[in-house]
Design an enzyme around this catalytic site. Structure first.
Site, PDB file in Angstrom:
ATOM      1  N   THR A   6       0.851  -1.175   0.000  1.00 60.29           N
ATOM      2  CA  THR A   6       0.000   0.000   0.000  1.00 60.29           C
ATOM      3  C   THR A   6       0.893   1.233   0.000  1.00 60.29           C
ATOM      4  O   THR A   6       2.083   1.125  -0.316  1.00 60.29           O
ATOM      5  CB  THR A   6      -0.975  -0.058   1.201  1.00 60.29           C
ATOM      6  N   ASN A   7       0.355   2.396   0.293  1.00 63.59           N
ATOM      7  CA  ASN A   7       1.171   3.607   0.360  1.00 63.59           C
ATOM      8  C   ASN A   7       0.663   4.508   1.472  1.00 63.59           C
ATOM      9  O   ASN A   7      -0.297   4.159   2.160  1.00 63.59           O
ATOM     10  CB  ASN A   7       1.197   4.321  -1.000  1.00 63.59           C
ATOM     11  N   LEU A   8       1.285   5.645   1.653  1.00 62.00           N
ATOM     12  CA  LEU A   8       1.034   6.465   2.835  1.00 62.00           C
ATOM     13  C   LEU A   8      -0.091   7.484   2.676  1.00 62.00           C
ATOM     14  O   LEU A   8      -0.259   8.347   3.530  1.00 62.00           O
ATOM     15  CB  LEU A   8       2.327   7.189   3.245  1.00 62.00           C
ATOM     16  N   SER A   9      -0.869   7.386   1.607  1.00 65.54           N
ATOM     17  CA  SER A   9      -1.975   8.335   1.448  1.00 65.54           C
ATOM     18  C   SER A   9      -2.937   8.236   2.626  1.00 65.54           C
ATOM     19  O   SER A   9      -3.362   7.143   3.004  1.00 65.54           O
ATOM     20  CB  SER A   9      -2.721   8.039   0.149  1.00 65.54           C
ATOM     21  N   ALA A  39      -4.496   7.744  -4.233  1.00 74.20           N
ATOM     22  CA  ALA A  39      -3.136   7.327  -4.588  1.00 74.20           C
ATOM     23  C   ALA A  39      -3.203   5.835  -4.911  1.00 74.20           C
ATOM     24  O   ALA A  39      -3.006   4.976  -4.056  1.00 74.20           O
ATOM     25  CB  ALA A  39      -2.188   7.597  -3.429  1.00 74.20           C
TER      26      ALA A  39
END
Ligand code: C5P
Length: 225
Positions: free
Chosen positions: A29-32, A96
């Site tokens: 995943t990502n930090l959005s 994102a």
């Protein structure tokens, strides 16, 4: 009271990261944080719009009066968007979305077997949700106004201008760095066919209100494009 500049408009907004499963307990995943998209959703609802928010995994309360659909992966996000975009007047892609997902998702947890061997992960590209929607007949005819976002580390204006053309959207909004993921404030660069303007650093909630005003002005100026 907020002026109802979006009265009667239907908005569809994506927000947050996507989560791409490797196995039942792991994924990438990502930090959005989803804060920018949720702020736009809240501001649009307050401005009289009917808002549907397709949200990846985030820890945020649903803005009052907003219809929320929770998804995990990019493929699920695309499916949710396609099921909701029919009646929309505006599509805003703040999510994102993970560019890639694991080529295979294991049905069972991948076990560490003690041999020291590590799993090899292969990836495939995810669908580009914004580009897909922007290519639809309603977007191409101007009946659906599409807004993209861009997070760049350098040369924001050039990248934002190029991305606007590449994604084929009338309005592209750049996050003016440094990285804004998770933070409560941001500064935005709005790029459209007429040129560009900056919304100076402010809380994302406030920028959501300003962006809604900018959007309403553009919809009024060019019903269609
Ligand atoms: O190409 P890039 O990821 O920088 O483009 C960012 C814009 O495209 C954002 O509006 C984002 O929500 C959207 N996007 C998307 N689906 C993807 C990748 C990006 O909707 N797979």
């Amino acid at each position: 009271f907020a002026p109802k500049v979006l009265r009667g408009k239907k908005l569809l907004i994506t927000a947050g990261p996507t989560f791409e499963a490797i196995d039942p307990v792991r994924g990438i995943t990502n930090l959005s944080s989803g804060k920018m998209g949720f702020a736009i959703a809240a501001a649009a609802q307050a401005a009289g719009a009917e808002v549907t928010l397709v949200a990846g995994p985030v820890h945020l309360p649903t803005p009052r009066g907003v219809q929320r659909i929770n998804v995990q992966s990019a493929q699920q996000m695309l499916a949710a968007v396609q099921s909701q975009v029919g009646p929309a007047d505006v599509f805003i892609a703040t999510a994102a979305v993970a560019d890639w997902r694991p080529a295979n998702t294991a049905d069972q947890k991948i076990k560490k077997d003690g041999s020291g061997e590590v799993p090899a992960l292969a990836f495939v590209e995810n669908p580009d949700i914004l580009a897909t929607v922007a290519q639809s007949a309603r977007a191409q005819s101007g009946a659906l106004y599409c807004v993209g976002f861009a997070a760049e580390s350098h040369d924001l204006l050039q990248h934002a201008m190029a991305k606007r053309l590449r994604k084929d959207v009338p309005l592209l909004v750049g996050n003016i760095g440094p990285a804004t993921f998770g933070q409560d404030d941001n500064a935005l660069l709005l790029v459209d066919a007429q040129g560009h303007r900056e919304l100076p650093r402010a809380p994302k909630t406030e920028l959501g209100v300003q962006l809604v005003q900018e959007l309403a002005r553009r919809l009024a100026a060019a019903p269609g494009r």
